[in-house]
Write a protein that holds these residues in place. Structure first.
Motif, PDB file in Angstrom:
ATOM      1  N   ALA A 172       6.981  -7.455   4.057  1.00  0.00           N
ATOM      2  CA  ALA A 172       6.278  -7.110   2.818  1.00  0.00           C
ATOM      3  C   ALA A 172       4.835  -7.596   2.846  1.00  0.00           C
TER       4      ALA A 172
ATOM      5  N   ARG B 176       2.790  -5.384   5.245  1.00  0.00           N
ATOM      6  CA  ARG B 176       2.584  -4.024   4.733  1.00  0.00           C
ATOM      7  C   ARG B 176       1.774  -3.994   3.438  1.00  0.00           C
TER       8      ARG B 176
ATOM      9  N   GLU C 250       2.641  -5.233   0.389  1.00  0.00           N
ATOM     10  CA  GLU C 250       3.453  -4.914  -0.777  1.00  0.00           C
ATOM     11  C   GLU C 250       3.394  -6.065  -1.783  1.00  0.00           C
ATOM     12  N   ARG C 251       3.257  -5.703  -3.072  1.00  0.00           N
ATOM     13  CA  ARG C 251       3.178  -6.730  -4.131  1.00  0.00           C
ATOM     14  C   ARG C 251       4.577  -6.972  -4.714  1.00  0.00           C
ATOM     15  N   THR C 252       5.425  -7.577  -3.932  1.00  0.00           N
ATOM     16  CA  THR C 252       6.770  -7.906  -4.412  1.00  0.00           C
ATOM     17  C   THR C 252       6.683  -9.163  -5.295  1.00  0.00           C
TER      18      THR C 252
ATOM     19  N   ASP D  55      -0.479 -12.473  -1.434  1.00  0.00           N
ATOM     20  CA  ASP D  55      -1.366 -11.312  -1.403  1.00  0.00           C
ATOM     21  C   ASP D  55      -2.824 -11.734  -1.234  1.00  0.00           C
TER      22      ASP D  55
ATOM     23  N   TRP E 155      -2.201 -10.400   4.633  1.00  0.00           N
ATOM     24  CA  TRP E 155      -1.597  -9.475   3.673  1.00  0.00           C
ATOM     25  C   TRP E 155      -2.187  -8.077   3.880  1.00  0.00           C
ATOM     26  N   GLY E 156      -1.316  -7.120   4.171  1.00  0.00           N
ATOM     27  CA  GLY E 156      -1.761  -5.744   4.388  1.00  0.00           C
ATOM     28  C   GLY E 156      -2.282  -5.468   5.785  1.00  0.00           C
TER      29      GLY E 156
ATOM     30  N   SER F 158      -0.319  -2.439   7.259  1.00  0.00           N
ATOM     31  CA  SER F 158       0.017  -1.358   6.323  1.00  0.00           C
ATOM     32  C   SER F 158       0.107   0.001   7.003  1.00  0.00           C
TER      33      SER F 158
ATOM     34  N   ASP G   7       8.289  -0.245   7.667  1.00  0.00           N
ATOM     35  CA  ASP G   7       9.154  -1.430   7.614  1.00  0.00           C
ATOM     36  C   ASP G   7       9.933  -1.579   8.921  1.00  0.00           C
TER      37      ASP G   7
END
Length: 611
Positions: free
Chosen positions: A438, A441, A443-445, A454, A459-460, A463, A467
């Protein structure tokens, strides 16, 4: 106590093979092993499942004077062997806790009056003083130790009571001993010989390559979805699904039953009655799915198991080979599938680290675990890689495994590996693969936002990939030992410094497998050239089906598994050759004198009515 010896004027081993078993010639190393034991020498026989190991002691038992004692680990194994021998007109019996009193008395009488040819017994029962004392008064022709890997502390199914068998040299001096197994690497072989005091034994090691066994491994994505897709192409076939825990066995069996599959569970937590019912159904020849822990399978002689699936990774190539060897014992095509994931590898390494075993044993177990991990991730011929674990070199790719049917592409995954390792390091080495994926990629889980991940540079950073791609990279980094399970309550993925640092610094190139979207589906569309069909001759369906129906009725009447009467391969030959007389039948493999006397007329009648 008299020594076992060959009787003057007795039939030759080849004559016994033909008269009793209905085979014209020995296969492979059988003749040499048989001759060694007939002449009174010790032997260690290593042959793959279905390779004819039992002939190596059964023929000498019928050539030499006296009763042959066969040490066997499981009741089901003993019962199948005894039932098959009785079909051949051989006087055989087994002594174990579930033998009916009348049958036990009959076996005892046959033993006392010298008319019993083979006695099957567990090591615990054999070592009881009463059993040994009775055997001391008999003429023992030979002692066979079946499933001999159970003797070795390095074997995958070690049973301490097997170690007591060392005393047999002193208890039965001059009596030849033969140890047999389908799986043993060099260390296990040496330990078997030492543990049984058979260091002078001749070793007969056949090739472990079984070209009817189609081996495949696939990373876990949607475990039950992958399993369901595999089973859909095998409706009406018998197979075994191995799980790593009792709870998982129950869960998977229930899911399959809900989906309409004839699945039943088997594990050590079931009552004796439940186990007996499950075994009876499996041995009956019914098309079914047996979902089991490794408590099921050793000694199961059913020849028409068409597939074996592992939903959890075995801890060694020996365990894996023994378990997949339960498929295709009849020589027809059988498929195997291993579903594995990074979590399997992490968990296996973690439990090994926590083991209280001596350091020497831990190192050996670790080496076998790493060999198993390498087998799952190899881009090379999978059969070739497996055989190398037993010291056997295959001259060329097998042509019948998944990597031969669909060659694996490799790519330079150094940058991807660096991104994964950096993300794990920057998140504190506390999280699992889902969270790391996550983060990569972008993703804002809820978990990402809770820990402010994030805001990290990683982070990212991934992307542009799926997955599945990142899960594959993580899994392969675990496999090569760059990642491990962390410590503490929140034991997520952690870096193995000596492996991870060179990758992060760009000092090591990381080549990774390119996971295909659906390897099994691709394999079904592109069969390897060496793939063996189930039937190797043109078999008329009507006569074959009629013969199978007759065999089923006969087996129910006798309360024995259908395969101890005739294997499917024998019935296919009958249907294809269309024999007209008993003499014609005698030319077909599997028709010895006893089988012709018992079933010859009925087989010819069924064949005539069906044609």
């Amino acid at each position: 106590m008299p020594d076992g010896h060959q009787a003057p004027g007795h039939e030759s081993p080849r004559d016994v093979l033909h008269r009793v078993f209905g085979f014209p010639e020995f296969r492979g190393l059988q003749a040499e092993a048989v001759e060694r034991v007939v002449q009174g020498g010790d032997a260690l026989v290593l042959m793959p499942t279905g390779g004819g190991k039992s002939v190596c002691y059964q023929v000498p038992a019928l050539v030499r004077h006296g009763v042959a004692v066969v040490v066997s680990p499981l009741i089901a194994l003993m019962d199948d062997q005894v039932a098959a021998l009785r079909q051949l007109g051989v006087s055989a019996g087994a002594l174990h806790s579930e033998v009916e009193p009348d049958d036990a008395s009959r076996i005892s009488r046959a033993l006392n009056d010298g008319t019993l040819d083979l006695l099957y017994v567990s090591p615990e029962r054999l070592m009881m003083s009463g059993t040994l004392e009775r055997l001391w008064r008999q003429e023992v022709s030979l002692i066979a130790v079946d499933e001999a890997h159970c003797v070795s502390a390095w074997g995958h199914e070690f049973r301490p009571e097997y170690r007591m068998l060392r005393r047999l040299r002193q208890d039965f001096p001059g009596v030849p001993r033969i140890a047999l197994t389908a799986t043993a690497d060099a260390r296990t072989r040496d330990d078997i010989l030492e543990a049984l005091d058979m260091t002078d034994a001749a070793v007969f090691a056949a090739s472990f390559h079984r070209d009817n066994l189609h081996i495949a491994a696939q990373p876990k994505t949607t475990e039950m979805g992958q399993l369901t897709a595999f089973l859909k192409r095998r409706t009406g076939q018998a197979g075994i699904i191995y799980c790593g825990s009792r709870a998982k066995v129950e869960r998977v069996a229930q899911s399959l039953k809900t989906a309409g599959e004839p699945a039943i569970p088997f594990h050590a937590g079931l009552s004796p009655m439940e186990k007996r019912v499950a075994l009876t159904r499996f041995r009956s020849g019914e098309a079914m799915v047996m979902v089991a822990t490794i408590a099921f399978g050793m000694g199961i002689d059913r020849p028409d198991v068409r597939y074996v699936v592992h939903l959890d990774m075995p801890d060694s190539p020996e365990s894996y080979y023994q378990q997949i060897g339960r498929a295709g014992r009849d020589g027809d095509r059988a498929d195997t599938l291993l579903l594995y994931g990074g979590e399997d590898i992490v968990r296996a390494r973690h439990w090994l680290e926590q083991s209280n075993a001596p350091e020497t044993e831990r190192r050996i177990r670790a080496g076998r675990l790493e060999a198993m991990i390498s087998l799952t991730e190899t881009p090379q011929c999978r059969t070739r890689t497996l055989l190398a674990c037993f010291g056997e070199a295959l001259d060329q790719p097998c042509g019948h495994c998944d990597t031969c049917a669909n060659p694996v592409n490799l790519f330079d995954g150094t940058v991807a590996a660096q991104k994964v390792l950096s993300a794990i390091y920057r998140t504190g080495q506390m999280f699992g693969a889902l969270h790391i994926t996550a983060v990569l990629r972008g993703e804002r889980t809820p978990m990402v936002e809770k820990h402010a991940h994030d805001r990290l540079p990683t982070w990212g950073a991934g992307s542009d990939q799926t997955d599945g791609f990142w899960r594959g990279v993580i899994r392969q980094l675990v496999a090569i030992g760059a990642l491990r399970r962390g410590e503490g309550e929140r034991a997520g993925l952690a870096l193995v410094t000596e492996r991870a640092r060179p990758i992060l610094r760009g000092e090591t190139t990381v080549m990774l497998r390119e996971d295909t979207p659906d390897p099994i589906a691709s394999r079904s569309r592109s069969r390897a050239s060496k793939a063996a069909p189930v039937a190797t001759v043109d078999v008329p369906a009507g006569p074959f089906d009629a013969l199978r129906a007759w065999r089923l009725a006969e087996s129910k009447q006798q309360s024995v598994p259908p395969y101890v009467i005739f294997h499917d391969a024998v019935l296919r030959d009958v249907a294809a050759i269309q024999p007209q007389t008993l003499d014609d039948l005698s030319l077909i493999k599997g028709f010895g004198v006893s089988k012709i006397e018992r079933y010859g007329a009925a087989v010819l009648r069924v064949l005539k009515e069906a044609t």
